[in-house]
Design a protein around this motif. Structure first.
Motif, short mmCIF file in Angstrom:
data_model
loop_
_atom_site.label_atom_id
_atom_site.label_comp_id
_atom_site.label_asym_id
_atom_site.label_seq_id
_atom_site.Cartn_x
_atom_site.Cartn_y
_atom_site.Cartn_z
N ASN A 43 0.73 -1.35 -0.07
CA ASN A 43 0.10 -0.11 0.06
C ASN A 43 0.92 1.16 -0.10
OD1 ASN A 43 -2.52 -0.92 -0.02
ND2 ASN A 43 -2.46 -1.63 1.97
N SER A 44 2.12 1.03 0.04
CA SER A 44 3.21 2.24 -0.15
C SER A 44 4.35 2.39 -1.01
CB SER A 44 3.82 2.16 1.42
OG SER A 44 2.86 1.43 2.46
N GLU A 45 4.80 3.29 -1.37
CA GLU A 45 5.81 3.35 -2.36
C GLU A 45 6.97 3.58 -1.48
OE1 GLU A 45 4.31 5.12 -5.80
OE2 GLU A 45 6.27 5.81 -6.42
N VAL A 46 8.08 3.21 -1.62
CA VAL A 46 9.33 3.52 -0.98
C VAL A 46 10.28 3.97 -2.20
CG1 VAL A 46 11.33 2.68 0.65
CG2 VAL A 46 8.96 1.57 0.77
N ILE A 47 10.69 5.13 -1.67
CA ILE A 47 11.83 5.88 -2.67
C ILE A 47 13.29 6.11 -1.83
CG2 ILE A 47 12.42 7.74 -3.97
CD1 ILE A 47 8.84 7.50 -3.40
N LEU A 48 14.21 5.19 -2.16
CA LEU A 48 15.60 5.20 -1.62
C LEU A 48 16.38 5.96 -2.38
CD1 LEU A 48 15.49 1.16 -0.93
CD2 LEU A 48 14.87 2.94 0.86
N VAL A 49 17.12 7.08 -1.76
CA VAL A 49 18.21 7.59 -2.55
C VAL A 49 19.21 7.58 -1.73
CG1 VAL A 49 18.51 10.01 -3.25
CG2 VAL A 49 16.23 9.61 -2.85
N GLY A 50 20.44 7.01 -2.66
CA GLY A 50 21.70 7.06 -2.02
C GLY A 50 22.78 6.79 -2.85
N ASP A 51 24.16 6.84 -2.49
CA ASP A 51 25.06 6.60 -3.16
C ASP A 51 25.98 5.47 -2.71
OD1 ASP A 51 27.54 6.43 -4.87
OD2 ASP A 51 27.97 8.43 -4.29
N PRO A 52 26.04 4.25 -3.43
CA PRO A 52 26.79 3.08 -2.71
C PRO A 52 28.36 3.31 -2.64
CG PRO A 52 26.21 2.56 -5.16
CD PRO A 52 25.56 3.78 -4.69
N GLU A 53 28.70 4.31 -3.30
CA GLU A 53 30.29 4.66 -3.30
C GLU A 53 30.55 5.72 -2.10
OE1 GLU A 53 31.64 2.63 -5.76
OE2 GLU A 53 33.25 2.86 -4.10
N GLN A 54 29.43 6.01 -1.65
CA GLN A 54 29.79 7.07 -0.38
C GLN A 54 29.41 6.63 0.90
OE1 GLN A 54 29.05 11.56 -0.94
NE2 GLN A 54 28.03 10.82 -2.91
N ARG A 55 29.32 5.05 1.06
CA ARG A 55 28.83 4.51 1.94
C ARG A 55 30.17 4.35 3.08
NH1 ARG A 55 29.02 -1.17 3.01
NH2 ARG A 55 29.04 -1.39 0.90
N ILE A 56 30.20 5.43 3.95
CA ILE A 56 31.36 5.37 4.91
C ILE A 56 30.75 5.44 6.42
CG2 ILE A 56 33.23 6.11 3.43
CD1 ILE A 56 32.56 9.12 4.41
N MET A 57 30.23 4.17 6.73
CA MET A 57 29.57 4.25 8.08
C MET A 57 30.50 3.96 8.95
SD MET A 57 26.83 1.30 6.82
CE MET A 57 28.21 -0.24 6.78
#
Ligand SMILES: Nc1ncnc2c1ncn2[C@@H]1O[C@H](COP(=O)(O)OP(=O)(O)OP(=O)(O)O)[C@@H](O)[C@H]1O
Length: 530
Positions: A180-194
């Motif tokens: 019932n929902s729309e999920v929009i994920l925005v990100g950059d795999p190359e800037q994953r510096i957790m």
């Protein structure tokens, strides 16, 4: 007919204008939002929340059913407050704390011990940030609650998705699975510096060997559950920098889109290994038209750890010339010692907005530049009148020190080229603290950046261009390089604090990096003059 809800993963690499894209999509979706449903936007910092809200308010009226906030405030609002108490998982009154529970190294099982403490605290209503996530997952185990949660939220946007943990992703994905929902994920795999606590733990593959679980931002690209969309433009950097960083991105080849940046400054590697010489070479390159067409007004000095620059800053900035510091930093430093106020408290104590303070600093700059024979006593009066505040006299020794300090400021600033209008507006709007860790520089930009590796091994990690190796880099070392290299608009210089081998030099050549060796440069110049 019911419109099909399609969840999306937007891959937005460095400088692709992801906030602009996010705002555009939120506005579009808000027009289709039923009044009894929510549109939620999850951001990772309070300042990102404010920026998004401000930009939205300029375009639409932000109704009650639009939520913008951090993951923790989202989960408290939509899961913990409405259902935590009903399910008997938390008491009435809640206290949220960012306090991190650290169990001593002597503990035989720190993981279990930490969980016991966190659970006991939560029974008393004290929730740590980490526990908010765990608790929300627990709440969602209840099918009834899950259904209600999914029915309440129509659109969920997640910014900086690459920094979400696996558990956080599972919560977002619950909404998509609810249909019932729309999920929009925005990100950059190359800037994953957790940071460390976000790291997935190693597991074992069916064949028994140790496997390294990939982050959902990487695995989703191979599945069909989310539509993949990619922002292909880079609006931040010059063509040379865009081409350079493309070599290290595992999922996007960006196009150079900011045609206003016409300079063709090469990416440089400075061959000195002493930090002081590196910085001095970088600053000379910045004002040498052969390497850098326009003098950069904002410069970042980046490294993985603060300690790389600490000694340099201590020994150079406390006593000696600050000629390469941004204009406002020089004057702020001066005002700070003149009034004996901490630099970051200046605008508060002088009771003026930051921008007002900067304008007054410009008056100081002009006073020094147009007044050739500055009388040091008059200068004190000028400062007191300009900033409408008298300096508290604290004895002769201090007065003498202030005179010395004024002399130094006059020396520093009178050598500067008068900033033209364009540069002034840049300084007024884009001034930033220059010395940053790569983590802190995320999301920021400057005209030029110097990126210093502590040793050749670190440099080689940054230059890794094998996609598989980058994907499996559990310590984010490769990606730190990408984040740092993608900060400058016009001029990028790299350096290393230890000598580098011939193969590394060849690698740099392969990536079209120019090597700058000041000694060779001097020899060349001398030869030319003979
Ligand atoms: N559509 C656009 N057209 C022109 N310029 C843009 C556009 N979108 C963004 N910009 C400009 O490009 C620069 C980079 O944008 P922004 O900082 O939003 O990128 P980003 O995707 O957040 O990058 P990063 O992930 O590296 O932080 C900014 O100076 C911004 O003003």
């Amino acid at each position: 007919m019911k419109k099909k809800l399609n969840s999306t993963l937007i891959i937005a690499a460095a400088g692709s204008g992801k906030t602009t894209e996010l705002i555009k999509q939120i506005i579009e979706k808000s027009r289709e939002l039923p009044p009894d449903k929510f549109l939620a936007v999850i951001t990772y910092t309070n300042s990102a929340t404010n920026e998004i809200l401000e930009r939205l308010q300029k375009n639409i009226s932000v109704h009650q059913n639009i939520f913008v906030g951090t993951i923790h405030s989202f989960l408290i609002k939509f899961l913990i407050k409405p259902y935590g108490k009903v399910l008997g998982l938390v008491p009435n009154e809640l206290i949220i704390t960012d306090y991190e529970i650290n169990v001593g190294k002597s503990s035989s099982n720190p993981f279990v011990e930490k969980n016991i403490i966190v659970n006991r605290l939560s029974e008393k209503g004290v929730l740590t940030y980490d526990y908010i996530i765990t608790l929300s997952k627990k709440i969602l185990d209840n099918e009834n609650v899950k259904k209600r949660f999914c029915n309440r939220i129509r659109y969920l946007f997640v910014d900086e998705f690459q920094d979400s943990t696996k558990t956080q992703f599972e919560i977002f994905d619950t909404l998509r699975k609810g249909k019932n929902s729309e999920v929009i994920l925005v990100g950059d795999p190359e800037q994953r510096i957790m940071n460390f606590k976000n790291k997935p733990r190693k597991g074992k593959s069916p064949s028994g060997e140790k496997s390294v679980p990939l982050h959902p931002i990487d695995t989703l690209q191979k599945k069909k559950t989310y539509t993949i969309s990619k922002l292909m433009s880079n609006y931040r950097s010059s063509e040379t920098i865009v081409n350079f960083i493309n070599q290290f991105h595992s999922s996007i080849q960006q196009e150079w889109a900011n045609k206003k940046i016409t300079s063709k400054n090469p990416v440089m590697f400075i061959q000195s290994t002493k930090l002081k010489s590196i910085i001095s070479d970088f600053n000379s390159l910045c004002i040498n038209k052969a390497y850098c067409e326009f003098i950069p007004k904002t410069r970042f000095f980046l490294a993985h750890e603060n300690k790389v620059y600490n000694n340099y800053r201590k020994s150079n900035f406390d006593n000696k010339s600050k000629e390469n510091l941004p204009l406002f930093t020089c004057i702020y430093d001066y005002l700070s010692s003149f009034y004996n106020i901490k630099k970051d408290k200046l605008h508060q104590i002088l009771e003026m907005e930051e921008i007002e303070l900067r304008k007054k600093c410009l008056l100081v700059f002009y006073e020094i530049n147009y007044n050739l024979n500055i009388d040091l006593d008059d200068f004190s009066n000028f400062i007191e009148t300009t900033f409408s505040r008298k300096r508290v006299e604290t004895g002769e020794k201090v007065s003498f020190k202030i005179k010395e300090r004024t002399k130094r400021l006059v020396d520093e600033l009178s050598n500067r080229i008068t900033p033209d209008k364009e540069h002034l507006s840049i300084e007024l709007t884009e001034y930033r603290d220059s010395f940053l860790t790569i983590h802190k520089s995320k999301g920021l930009q400057a005209d030029a950046a110097l990126v210093v590796a502590k040793n050749e091994k670190e440099l080689l990690m940054w230059l890794e261009n094998d996609k598989e190796k980058r994907l499996n880099d559990q310590q984010d070392k490769c990606r730190l390089g990408y984040v740092a290299f993608s900060r400058p608009k016009e001029f990028l210089c790299i350096a290393c604090l230890t000598p580098i081998s011939k193969p590394t030099l060849q690698l740099l050549n392969k990536f079209k990096v120019n090597i700058y060796s000041p000694l060779e440069e001097q020899v060349q110049t001398t030869l030319q003059t003979l």
